[in-house]
Design a protein around this motif. Structure first.
Motif, PDB file in Angstrom:
ATOM      1  N   VAL A  68       9.095   2.085  -1.220  1.00 28.10           N
ATOM      2  CA  VAL A  68       8.651   2.344   0.311  1.00 28.10           C
ATOM      3  C   VAL A  68       7.742   1.044   0.812  1.00 28.10           C
ATOM      4  O   VAL A  68       7.860   0.457   1.762  1.00 28.10           O
ATOM      5  N   THR A  69       6.795   1.007  -0.191  1.00 31.25           N
ATOM      6  CA  THR A  69       5.884  -0.027   0.268  1.00 31.25           C
ATOM      7  C   THR A  69       6.543  -1.585   0.208  1.00 31.25           C
ATOM      8  O   THR A  69       6.123  -2.495   0.952  1.00 31.25           O
ATOM      9  N   GLN A  70       7.525  -1.801  -0.815  1.00 28.08           N
ATOM     10  CA  GLN A  70       8.115  -2.859  -0.808  1.00 28.08           C
ATOM     11  C   GLN A  70       8.857  -3.438   0.379  1.00 28.08           C
ATOM     12  O   GLN A  70       9.305  -4.113   0.673  1.00 28.08           O
ATOM     13  N   VAL A  71       9.707  -2.208   0.623  1.00 30.09           N
ATOM     14  CA  VAL A  71      10.628  -2.303   1.950  1.00 30.09           C
ATOM     15  C   VAL A  71       9.849  -2.637   3.187  1.00 30.09           C
ATOM     16  O   VAL A  71      10.267  -3.403   3.986  1.00 30.09           O
ATOM     17  N   SER A  72       8.459  -1.809   3.252  1.00 33.94           N
ATOM     18  CA  SER A  72       7.867  -2.102   4.358  1.00 33.94           C
ATOM     19  C   SER A  72       7.284  -3.579   4.486  1.00 33.94           C
ATOM     20  O   SER A  72       7.706  -4.201   5.462  1.00 33.94           O
ATOM     21  N   ASN A  73       6.792  -4.032   3.327  1.00 31.54           N
ATOM     22  CA  ASN A  73       6.274  -5.349   3.302  1.00 31.54           C
ATOM     23  C   ASN A  73       7.575  -6.319   3.646  1.00 31.54           C
ATOM     24  O   ASN A  73       7.472  -7.606   4.233  1.00 31.54           O
ATOM     25  N   GLN A  74       8.865  -6.411   2.878  1.00 33.48           N
ATOM     26  CA  GLN A  74       9.809  -7.149   2.996  1.00 33.48           C
ATOM     27  C   GLN A  74      10.586  -7.172   4.448  1.00 33.48           C
ATOM     28  O   GLN A  74      10.887  -8.158   4.847  1.00 33.48           O
ATOM     29  N   TYR A  75      10.694  -6.019   5.051  1.00 33.05           N
ATOM     30  CA  TYR A  75      11.516  -6.071   6.452  1.00 33.05           C
ATOM     31  C   TYR A  75      10.842  -5.747   7.420  1.00 33.05           C
ATOM     32  O   TYR A  75      10.865  -6.405   8.564  1.00 33.05           O
ATOM     33  N   PHE A  76       9.157  -5.459   7.416  1.00 35.51           N
ATOM     34  CA  PHE A  76       8.536  -5.255   8.537  1.00 35.51           C
ATOM     35  C   PHE A  76       7.288  -6.206   8.475  1.00 35.51           C
ATOM     36  O   PHE A  76       6.500  -6.322   9.524  1.00 35.51           O
ATOM     37  N   ASN A  77       7.158  -6.737   7.489  1.00 38.68           N
ATOM     38  CA  ASN A  77       6.002  -7.816   7.232  1.00 38.68           C
ATOM     39  C   ASN A  77       4.652  -6.841   7.515  1.00 38.68           C
ATOM     40  O   ASN A  77       3.530  -7.593   8.367  1.00 38.68           O
ATOM     41  N   ARG A  78       4.821  -5.598   7.268  1.00 40.53           N
ATOM     42  CA  ARG A  78       3.315  -4.834   7.430  1.00 40.53           C
ATOM     43  C   ARG A  78       3.278  -4.002   6.179  1.00 40.53           C
ATOM     44  O   ARG A  78       4.206  -3.515   5.508  1.00 40.53           O
ATOM     45  N   PRO A  79       2.034  -3.490   5.800  1.00 42.15           N
ATOM     46  CA  PRO A  79       1.725  -2.759   4.627  1.00 42.15           C
ATOM     47  C   PRO A  79       1.869  -1.340   5.003  1.00 42.15           C
ATOM     48  O   PRO A  79       1.849  -0.996   6.237  1.00 42.15           O
ATOM     49  N   PHE A  80       2.606  -0.430   4.076  1.00 42.48           N
ATOM     50  CA  PHE A  80       2.367   1.082   4.241  1.00 42.48           C
ATOM     51  C   PHE A  80       1.371   1.479   3.474  1.00 42.48           C
ATOM     52  O   PHE A  80       1.080   1.535   2.126  1.00 42.48           O
ATOM     53  N   HIS A  81       0.077   2.140   4.021  1.00 49.16           N
ATOM     54  CA  HIS A  81      -0.919   2.685   3.836  1.00 49.16           C
ATOM     55  C   HIS A  81      -0.771   4.073   3.400  1.00 49.16           C
ATOM     56  O   HIS A  81      -2.005   4.528   3.165  1.00 49.16           O
ATOM     57  N   HIS A  82       0.401   4.746   3.528  1.00 51.25           N
ATOM     58  CA  HIS A  82      -0.059   6.060   3.526  1.00 51.25           C
ATOM     59  C   HIS A  82       1.118   6.603   2.393  1.00 51.25           C
ATOM     60  O   HIS A  82       1.438   5.836   1.514  1.00 51.25           O
ATOM     61  N   VAL A  83       1.528   7.974   2.240  1.00 52.77           N
ATOM     62  CA  VAL A  83       1.829   8.391   1.039  1.00 52.77           C
ATOM     63  C   VAL A  83       3.548   8.753   1.277  1.00 52.77           C
ATOM     64  O   VAL A  83       3.933   9.111   2.667  1.00 52.77           O
ATOM     65  N   ALA A  84       4.290   8.368   0.403  1.00 53.94           N
ATOM     66  CA  ALA A  84       5.688   8.690   0.352  1.00 53.94           C
ATOM     67  C   ALA A  84       5.923   9.631  -0.732  1.00 53.94           C
ATOM     68  O   ALA A  84       5.672   9.414  -1.974  1.00 53.94           O
ATOM     69  N   ARG A  85       6.700  10.838  -0.482  1.00 58.35           N
ATOM     70  CA  ARG A  85       7.027  11.750  -1.207  1.00 58.35           C
ATOM     71  C   ARG A  85       8.101  12.527  -1.220  1.00 58.35           C
ATOM     72  O   ARG A  85       8.882  12.207   0.010  1.00 58.35           O
TER      73      ARG A  85
END
Length: 149
Positions: free
Chosen positions: A11-28
């Motif tokens: 999820v962090t990689q997808v966020s960085n690649q497509y949104f150019n923004r970090p994902f700082h929370h939890v994916a579960r």
């Protein structure tokens, strides 16, 4: 099957690649999700995903969909499905609008009959003592389970 850590990294990689923004929370994973691919939690900003949809080719689209909710909400923009900003960003990143249908689980059908032979089919069992036939008002009796294949 991937682990929670692998999901978080993905999820962090997808966020960085497509949104150019970090994902700082939890994916579960959330095993209780049945028909939806994932959900965004407004209070905690966490993302939950249906583990049954991990192996589907549409899973990346599901992740993008939930990330659209996440990023728009944190930017104080319209993050609901009805909002134009949501629809526009979803198209830009190539997220899926709807979760794919999973193979339907076997459903039970319960067969009841009243004293006057009216047939009643239900998906849930009920106590026949508490109800009467809707057509004639007679007592209802349980007949059995119907094979729903």
């Amino acid at each position: 099957m991937i682990t929670q850590q692998q999901l978080q990294l993905y999820v962090t990689q997808v966020s960085n690649q497509y949104f150019n923004r970090p994902f700082h929370h939890v994916a579960r994973f959330n095993k209780r999700l049945k028909t939806t691919g994932g959900r965004y939690l407004l209070r905690t900003h966490d993302l939950e995903f249906n583990p049954k949809m991990i192996d589907l080719p549409e899973f990346e689209g599901i992740v993008k969909h939930e990330l659209v909710h996440y990023h728009l909400h944190l930017q104080h923009k319209g993050f609901q499905h009805k909002d134009a900003t949501f629809k526009q960003l979803l198209i830009e990143v190539g997220g899926s609008r709807y979760a794919p249908r999973l193979a339907q689980a076997q459903r039970h059908l319960w067969h009841y009959q009243c004293e006057n032979k009216h047939q009643i089919m239900r998906q849930r069992r009920f106590l026949e003592n508490n109800y009467r036939c809707g057509q004639c008002g007679a007592k209802i009796f349980f007949v059995g389970e119907v094979d729903n294949r």
